[in-house]
Design a protein around this motif. Sequence first.
Motif, short mmCIF file in Angstrom:
data_model
loop_
_atom_site.label_atom_id
_atom_site.label_comp_id
_atom_site.label_asym_id
_atom_site.label_seq_id
_atom_site.Cartn_x
_atom_site.Cartn_y
_atom_site.Cartn_z
N UNK A 121 0.84 -1.21 0.00
CA UNK A 121 0.00 0.00 0.00
C UNK A 121 0.87 1.25 0.00
N UNK A 122 1.95 1.25 0.78
CA UNK A 122 2.87 2.39 0.80
C UNK A 122 3.51 2.59 -0.57
N UNK A 123 3.86 1.49 -1.23
CA UNK A 123 4.46 1.57 -2.57
C UNK A 123 3.45 2.13 -3.58
N UNK A 124 2.20 1.75 -3.45
CA UNK A 124 1.16 2.26 -4.35
C UNK A 124 0.98 3.75 -4.16
N UNK A 125 0.89 4.19 -2.90
CA UNK A 125 0.69 5.61 -2.63
C UNK A 125 1.90 6.45 -3.01
N UNK A 126 3.10 5.83 -3.01
CA UNK A 126 4.31 6.55 -3.41
C UNK A 126 4.46 6.58 -4.93
N UNK A 127 3.62 5.84 -5.65
CA UNK A 127 3.67 5.87 -7.10
C UNK A 127 4.59 4.85 -7.72
N UNK A 128 5.08 3.88 -6.95
CA UNK A 128 6.01 2.89 -7.46
C UNK A 128 5.36 1.89 -8.41
N UNK A 129 4.06 1.72 -8.32
CA UNK A 129 3.36 0.76 -9.17
C UNK A 129 2.49 1.43 -10.23
N UNK A 130 2.74 2.69 -10.52
CA UNK A 130 1.91 3.43 -11.47
C UNK A 130 1.88 2.80 -12.86
N UNK A 131 3.02 2.33 -13.34
CA UNK A 131 3.05 1.74 -14.69
C UNK A 131 2.27 0.43 -14.72
N UNK A 132 2.39 -0.37 -13.67
CA UNK A 132 1.65 -1.64 -13.61
C UNK A 132 0.14 -1.36 -13.53
N UNK A 133 -0.24 -0.35 -12.75
CA UNK A 133 -1.66 0.01 -12.63
C UNK A 133 -2.17 0.53 -13.97
N UNK A 134 -1.37 1.35 -14.64
CA UNK A 134 -1.74 1.89 -15.95
C UNK A 134 -1.95 0.78 -16.97
N UNK A 135 -1.04 -0.19 -17.00
CA UNK A 135 -1.17 -1.32 -17.92
C UNK A 135 -2.45 -2.12 -17.64
N UNK A 136 -2.73 -2.37 -16.37
CA UNK A 136 -3.93 -3.13 -16.00
C UNK A 136 -5.19 -2.34 -16.35
N UNK A 137 -5.16 -1.03 -16.12
CA UNK A 137 -6.32 -0.19 -16.45
C UNK A 137 -6.56 -0.18 -17.95
N UNK A 138 -5.50 -0.13 -18.74
CA UNK A 138 -5.66 -0.16 -20.20
C UNK A 138 -6.22 -1.50 -20.67
N UNK A 139 -5.77 -2.60 -20.08
CA UNK A 139 -6.30 -3.91 -20.44
C UNK A 139 -7.78 -4.02 -20.09
N UNK A 140 -8.14 -3.48 -18.93
CA UNK A 140 -9.56 -3.49 -18.54
C UNK A 140 -10.39 -2.65 -19.50
N UNK A 141 -9.86 -1.50 -19.88
CA UNK A 141 -10.56 -0.60 -20.80
C UNK A 141 -10.75 -1.27 -22.16
N UNK A 142 -9.73 -2.00 -22.64
CA UNK A 142 -9.82 -2.71 -23.92
C UNK A 142 -10.91 -3.78 -23.87
N UNK A 143 -11.09 -4.37 -22.72
CA UNK A 143 -12.12 -5.39 -22.57
C UNK A 143 -13.53 -4.85 -22.75
N UNK A 144 -13.70 -3.54 -22.54
CA UNK A 144 -14.99 -2.90 -22.73
C UNK A 144 -15.12 -2.26 -24.10
N UNK A 145 -14.14 -2.49 -24.96
CA UNK A 145 -14.19 -1.96 -26.31
C UNK A 145 -13.71 -0.52 -26.41
N UNK A 146 -12.99 -0.05 -25.39
CA UNK A 146 -12.56 1.35 -25.41
C UNK A 146 -11.14 1.43 -25.46
#
Length: 146
Positions: A121-146
Amino acid sequence: MTTMSTLKLTAAQKPTQMLPVQQRRNKLAKRLWEQMELAKAQQAGTQYTPTKFRSITDSETGLRKQVETNKRVKAWWFVADNGKLSLSVRYGTKVLELAKGKHAVEVGAEKDLVGVLTVIKAAVLAGELDTAIENAANKLREGFGG
């Protein structure tokens, strides 16, 4: 002298929007907090049952109303092939890639679970996982056709 003159007034305004990166961090931090509460309850031998409000339509009157229901929280930890407890971090339905080719954290014992979740949680709030979160968000978005 008026009461308002004792205050320091400014022209500051509350921001109307939060940056998408910050929204995703907050979303994942909230889910990590739920996992910590679930782990604490499991260690104490109790149940963790958060509630949420759901909108339903009454079949007789046709009116919509809010009903409080239990929210289902699935544990992110599991026993791996080597017999040790592992934890995978999820963003929505996608498992985050924490490092190149690494999708889980080896926890060891169940008593260490809350500490590992706190570090993540501390790593997430510090921004250390931003690229991994961005990749996952993009994959989720693609699943909805966007």
